[in-house]
Design a protein around this motif. Structure first.
Motif, mmCIF file in Angstrom:
data_model
loop_
_atom_site.group_PDB
_atom_site.id
_atom_site.type_symbol
_atom_site.label_atom_id
_atom_site.label_comp_id
_atom_site.label_asym_id
_atom_site.label_seq_id
_atom_site.Cartn_x
_atom_site.Cartn_y
_atom_site.Cartn_z
ATOM 1 N N TYR A 1 -1.378 -23.049 7.986
ATOM 2 C CA TYR A 1 -2.287 -21.974 7.588
ATOM 3 C C TYR A 1 -1.518 -20.865 6.872
ATOM 4 O O TYR A 1 -1.908 -20.416 5.795
ATOM 5 C CB TYR A 1 -3.019 -21.402 8.812
ATOM 6 C CG TYR A 1 -3.866 -20.200 8.456
ATOM 7 C CD1 TYR A 1 -5.150 -20.377 7.938
ATOM 8 C CD2 TYR A 1 -3.373 -18.908 8.587
ATOM 9 C CE1 TYR A 1 -5.917 -19.280 7.575
ATOM 10 C CE2 TYR A 1 -4.136 -17.811 8.224
ATOM 11 C CZ TYR A 1 -5.407 -17.999 7.725
ATOM 12 O OH TYR A 1 -6.168 -16.919 7.353
ATOM 13 N N LEU A 2 -0.422 -20.433 7.475
ATOM 14 C CA LEU A 2 0.361 -19.352 6.870
ATOM 15 C C LEU A 2 0.968 -19.774 5.548
ATOM 16 O O LEU A 2 0.996 -18.990 4.596
ATOM 17 C CB LEU A 2 1.450 -18.877 7.825
ATOM 18 C CG LEU A 2 0.952 -18.123 9.051
ATOM 19 C CD1 LEU A 2 2.107 -17.778 9.966
ATOM 20 C CD2 LEU A 2 0.189 -16.879 8.648
ATOM 21 N N GLY B 1 -0.239 -21.642 3.398
ATOM 22 C CA GLY B 1 -1.279 -21.555 2.383
ATOM 23 C C GLY B 1 -1.790 -20.157 2.136
ATOM 24 O O GLY B 1 -2.600 -19.936 1.231
ATOM 25 N N ASN B 2 -1.337 -19.177 2.937
ATOM 26 C CA ASN B 2 -1.882 -17.828 2.831
ATOM 27 C C ASN B 2 -0.854 -16.729 2.617
ATOM 28 O O ASN B 2 -1.208 -15.550 2.684
ATOM 29 C CB ASN B 2 -2.719 -17.509 4.078
ATOM 30 C CG ASN B 2 -4.033 -18.247 4.060
ATOM 31 O OD1 ASN B 2 -4.954 -17.855 3.370
ATOM 32 N ND2 ASN B 2 -4.109 -19.355 4.784
ATOM 33 N N GLY C 1 -0.709 -8.647 3.216
ATOM 34 C CA GLY C 1 -1.528 -9.352 4.190
ATOM 35 C C GLY C 1 -2.246 -8.427 5.155
ATOM 36 O O GLY C 1 -3.222 -8.823 5.792
ATOM 37 N N GLN D 1 -10.114 -10.426 8.196
ATOM 38 C CA GLN D 1 -10.505 -11.778 7.807
ATOM 39 C C GLN D 1 -9.541 -12.845 8.318
ATOM 40 O O GLN D 1 -9.775 -14.024 8.137
ATOM 41 C CB GLN D 1 -10.624 -11.903 6.276
ATOM 42 C CG GLN D 1 -11.868 -11.260 5.697
ATOM 43 C CD GLN D 1 -11.767 -9.763 5.592
ATOM 44 O OE1 GLN D 1 -10.719 -9.227 5.260
ATOM 45 N NE2 GLN D 1 -12.850 -9.070 5.889
ATOM 46 N N GLN D 2 -8.469 -12.415 8.943
ATOM 47 C CA GLN D 2 -7.471 -13.359 9.444
ATOM 48 C C GLN D 2 -7.872 -13.862 10.836
ATOM 49 O O GLN D 2 -8.575 -13.175 11.572
ATOM 50 C CB GLN D 2 -6.094 -12.705 9.514
ATOM 51 C CG GLN D 2 -5.548 -12.278 8.181
ATOM 52 C CD GLN D 2 -5.349 -13.449 7.234
ATOM 53 O OE1 GLN D 2 -5.075 -14.565 7.647
ATOM 54 N NE2 GLN D 2 -5.497 -13.186 5.954
#
Length: 157
Positions: free
Chosen positions: A21-22, A24-25, A114, A120-121
Motif C-alpha cells: 500500500y505504501l 503505491g502511495n 502525505g 483519507q489514509q
C-alpha cells in the motif's frame, strides 16, 4: 480521555499488504529512503542473506554485484522484479515492517505531503503518523470556549 487501540500482532501477510500500500502511495524518492533505512536496520549477517534470496528469485541476475550498502540496496529495489521477489523471500514480513515504520515513511505522513490528506489514509497509517481523528461532535460548529454564537441564526441556537 481517548483510549488507544490495543497493540495486536500483525501477520506477515498484513505487513506485506501495508508495505505494498505504501509503495503505491509514496513518491519514489521516499520509497528509496525507506528501503535504505529498512536495509540499514538489518544486521550484517541478514543483509547478504536477503540479497542472496532476492537474487535467486530474479529472472535475470543484476549486472552489478550485490552490495550491503543501504543506498545501493535502494537503487536495486527500483527494479520491479526485485520488488516482486521481496514479498516472496523468507522474512519478507519483517523487512516490510521495517519499511513501513522507517523514519522517511513516518516523516512523509507526519510533516510531508502525505499529511495533507491524512483523513483519507487507512487507520493504521494515521496511527503510524501519530494522527488522531476528531471525535464525532454531534454537529457543533466549533469547540472554542467563550465564543458566543447565540446571535448566529443559521446555527440553530
Amino acid at each position: 480521555m481517548k483510549r488507544r487501540h490495543e497493540q495486536q500482532a500483525i501477520s506477515e501477510d498484513e505487513q506485506i499488504a501495508r508495505y505494498a500500500y505504501l509503495l503505491g502511495n509514496v513518491p519514489a524518492s521516499i520509497a528509496d529512503k525507506a528501503y535504505a533505512a529498512a536495509f540499514a536496520r538489518l544486521s550484517a549477517a541478514q543483509r547478504p542473506e536477503l540479497l542472496g534470496q532476492l537474487r535467486s528469485q530474479l529472472p535475470v541476475a543484476p549486472k552489478e554485484p550485490a552490495s550491503d550498502d543501504p543506498e545501493a540496496f535502494a537503487v536495486f529495489m527500483r527494479d520491479l522484479y526485485a520488488r516482486d521477489a521481496l514479498v516472496r523471500v523468507r522474512g519478507a514480513g519483517a523487512f516490510a515492517a521495517e519499511f513501513v515504520a522507517s523514519p522517511p515513511i513516518v516523516a512523509y505522513f507526519t510533516a510531508g505531503a502525505g499529511s495533507v490528506a491524512m483523513e483519507q489514509q487507512p487507520l493504521w497509517v494515521q496511527e503510524l503518523a501519530g494522527h488522531e481523528t476528531a471525535p464525532i461532535d454531534g454537529g457543533r460548529m466549533h469547540h472554542r470556549h467563550g465564543v458566543d454564537t447565540s446571535d448566529l441564526p443559521w446555527l440553530g441556537n
